[in-house]
Design an enzyme around this catalytic site. Structure first.
Site, PDB file in Angstrom:
ATOM      1  N   HIS A  55      -8.616   0.086  -3.798  1.00  0.00           N
ATOM      2  CA  HIS A  55      -9.164  -0.232  -2.336  1.00  0.00           C
ATOM      3  C   HIS A  55     -10.586   0.811  -2.137  1.00  0.00           C
ATOM      4  O   HIS A  55      -9.770   1.792  -1.304  1.00  0.00           O
ATOM      5  CB  HIS A  55      -8.111  -0.699  -1.438  1.00  0.00           C
ATOM      6  CG  HIS A  55      -8.726  -1.277   0.272  1.00  0.00           C
ATOM      7  ND1 HIS A  55      -8.115  -1.120   1.064  1.00  0.00           N
ATOM      8  CD2 HIS A  55     -10.198  -1.494   0.586  1.00  0.00           C
ATOM      9  CE1 HIS A  55      -9.248  -1.312   2.759  1.00  0.00           C
ATOM     10  NE2 HIS A  55      -9.897  -1.457   1.549  1.00  0.00           N
ATOM     11  N   MET A  87     -10.094   6.625  -0.056  1.00  0.00           N
ATOM     12  CA  MET A  87     -10.449   7.133   1.178  1.00  0.00           C
ATOM     13  C   MET A  87     -11.283   8.361   1.131  1.00  0.00           C
ATOM     14  O   MET A  87     -11.046   9.280   0.593  1.00  0.00           O
ATOM     15  CB  MET A  87      -9.985   7.552   2.682  1.00  0.00           C
ATOM     16  CG  MET A  87      -9.051   6.194   2.548  1.00  0.00           C
ATOM     17  SD  MET A  87      -8.458   6.836   4.428  1.00  0.00           S
ATOM     18  CE  MET A  87      -6.979   4.598   3.666  1.00  0.00           C
ATOM     19  N   MET A 107     -12.565   2.431  -0.372  1.00  0.00           N
ATOM     20  CA  MET A 107     -13.734   2.950   1.404  1.00  0.00           C
ATOM     21  C   MET A 107     -14.046   4.077   1.666  1.00  0.00           C
ATOM     22  O   MET A 107     -14.243   5.049   1.737  1.00  0.00           O
ATOM     23  CB  MET A 107     -11.740   2.786   2.982  1.00  0.00           C
ATOM     24  CG  MET A 107     -11.304   2.151   2.431  1.00  0.00           C
ATOM     25  SD  MET A 107     -10.090   1.730   3.943  1.00  0.00           S
ATOM     26  CE  MET A 107      -8.492   2.143   2.428  1.00  0.00           C
ATOM     27  N   HIS A 157      -1.113  -1.108  -3.944  1.00  0.00           N
ATOM     28  CA  HIS A 157      -2.718  -0.978  -4.019  1.00  0.00           C
ATOM     29  C   HIS A 157      -3.063   0.055  -3.206  1.00  0.00           C
ATOM     30  O   HIS A 157      -1.908   0.848  -2.288  1.00  0.00           O
ATOM     31  CB  HIS A 157      -1.770  -2.513  -2.113  1.00  0.00           C
ATOM     32  CG  HIS A 157      -4.178  -2.277  -1.380  1.00  0.00           C
ATOM     33  ND1 HIS A 157      -4.654  -2.539  -1.583  1.00  0.00           N
ATOM     34  CD2 HIS A 157      -4.420  -1.140  -0.726  1.00  0.00           C
ATOM     35  CE1 HIS A 157      -5.410  -2.919  -0.997  1.00  0.00           C
ATOM     36  NE2 HIS A 157      -5.013  -1.354  -0.076  1.00  0.00           N
ATOM     37  N   MET A 161     -10.404  -6.898   6.200  1.00  0.00           N
ATOM     38  CA  MET A 161      -9.048  -6.012   6.540  1.00  0.00           C
ATOM     39  C   MET A 161      -9.068  -7.202   8.519  1.00  0.00           C
ATOM     40  O   MET A 161      -9.388  -7.184   8.863  1.00  0.00           O
ATOM     41  CB  MET A 161     -10.716  -4.499   7.331  1.00  0.00           C
ATOM     42  CG  MET A 161     -10.729  -4.242   5.003  1.00  0.00           C
ATOM     43  SD  MET A 161      -9.269  -3.769   4.520  1.00  0.00           S
ATOM     44  CE  MET A 161      -8.355  -2.436   6.946  1.00  0.00           C
ATOM     45  N   SER A 185       0.625  -1.083   0.003  1.00  0.00           N
ATOM     46  CA  SER A 185       0.230   0.475   0.126  1.00  0.00           C
ATOM     47  C   SER A 185       0.677   1.570   0.314  1.00  0.00           C
ATOM     48  O   SER A 185       2.223   1.362   0.413  1.00  0.00           O
ATOM     49  CB  SER A 185      -0.600   0.299   1.495  1.00  0.00           C
ATOM     50  OG  SER A 185      -1.421   1.213   1.430  1.00  0.00           O
ATOM     51  N   ASP A 190      -5.125   3.248  -1.426  1.00  0.00           N
ATOM     52  CA  ASP A 190      -6.410   3.287  -0.688  1.00  0.00           C
ATOM     53  C   ASP A 190      -7.384   4.616  -0.818  1.00  0.00           C
ATOM     54  O   ASP A 190      -6.946   5.866  -1.269  1.00  0.00           O
ATOM     55  CB  ASP A 190      -5.675   3.138   0.633  1.00  0.00           C
ATOM     56  CG  ASP A 190      -5.335   1.903   0.944  1.00  0.00           C
ATOM     57  OD1 ASP A 190      -6.046   1.197   1.325  1.00  0.00           O
ATOM     58  OD2 ASP A 190      -4.025   1.897   1.667  1.00  0.00           O
ATOM     59  N   ASP A 239      -4.983  -6.846   4.702  1.00  0.00           N
ATOM     60  CA  ASP A 239      -4.869  -5.919   4.467  1.00  0.00           C
ATOM     61  C   ASP A 239      -4.846  -4.419   6.563  1.00  0.00           C
ATOM     62  O   ASP A 239      -6.189  -5.136   6.966  1.00  0.00           O
ATOM     63  CB  ASP A 239      -5.807  -4.538   3.689  1.00  0.00           C
ATOM     64  CG  ASP A 239      -5.460  -3.506   3.613  1.00  0.00           C
ATOM     65  OD1 ASP A 239      -4.334  -3.134   3.883  1.00  0.00           O
ATOM     66  OD2 ASP A 239      -5.981  -2.849   3.473  1.00  0.00           O
TER      67      ASP A 239
END
Ligand code: DX5
Ligand code: ZN
Length: 220
Positions: free
Chosen positions: A64, A35, A66, A31, A135, A8, A33, A173
């Protein structure tokens, strides 16, 4: 399934993402993230920045998400160049439809579960997915402590995947490091996100290689 390491970049230097990706040539995927400040109390980047990174990354990108309302926003990440898109089941209104849409667009479809979300209710959905992300911290921030209480769920997910003879990857993760990766691999995970463990090191690629050998040796 061979072990895959998907670092990540959340804890990398966000002002020079392409350079940071170039520091981990041994990784299988990057990866990323995403958000939104609503689904999690943190805000990172959106599709335009993701697209720039995709253009400058030699590795495929694993998004990913979120975010709230992934049904609406996930397709934009496939268009932006993601090879794999993970949405959270807690946020998706129609996870089956969304997984099918992501696959139809040509990317791998993946679904994520927060630590308190059980896997059993989703047994019948697993065939719609290319990856299941469990997670092992509460999503939102890098550098948190690995939650051992997630290990039974990893074992249970592996049982369900094997029971149905599925090929999907089982990703973990959060808090994955040289201290914790063997526990995850023994429990049945095969795809490993590691953020701070990789990017806090002087030689991030050496950590990627170390994680891969630990996981490969521990893989029961
Ligand atoms: C947390 C993110 C993770 C995080 C992992 O919400 O989804 O991908 O960056 O970072 P570490 O490995 O430091 O827990
Ligand atoms: Zn993540």
């Amino acid at each position: 399934m061979a072990v895959q390491i998907t670092p990540s970049i959340l804890n990398a230097d966000l002002s020079r993402l392409a350079d940071e990706v170039a520091r981990i040539p041994s990784a299988d995927w990057v990866h990323v993230d995403v958000m939104d400040g609503h689904f999690v109390p943190n805000l990172t980047l959106g599709a335009p920045m993701f697209e720039s990174l995709a253009r400058h990354s030699s590795l495929p990108l694993d998004a990913h998400l979120m975010i709230e309302d992934p049904d609406r926003w996930a397709p934009a990440y496939v268009e932006a160049g993601a090879g794999s898109v993970t949405f959270h089941v807690e946020a998706a209104a129609a996870p089956v439809r969304l997984a099918r849409e992501i696959r139809a667009q040509g990317a791998r479809a993946s679904m994520a579960l927060k630590p308190a979300t059980p896997v059993d209710p989703y047994e019948d959905l697993l065939g719609e997915l290319d990856m299941l992300l469990l997670m092992t911290v509460e999503p939102g921030f890098g550098g948190q402590r690995f939650l051992d209480l997630c290990l039974p769920k990893i074992r249970r997910a592996r049982e369900l995947i094997d029971k149905h003879g599925l090929e999907l990857w089982l990703q973990v993760d959060g808090g994955v490091s040289a201290e914790t990766i063997e526990r995850c691999a023994e429990a049945g995970a095969d795809t490993f996100v590691a953020g701070s463990a990789v990017y806090s090191a002087e030689d991030p690629d050496a950590v990627v290689q170390q994680l891969r050998s630990l996981a490969t040796a521990a893989d029961g």
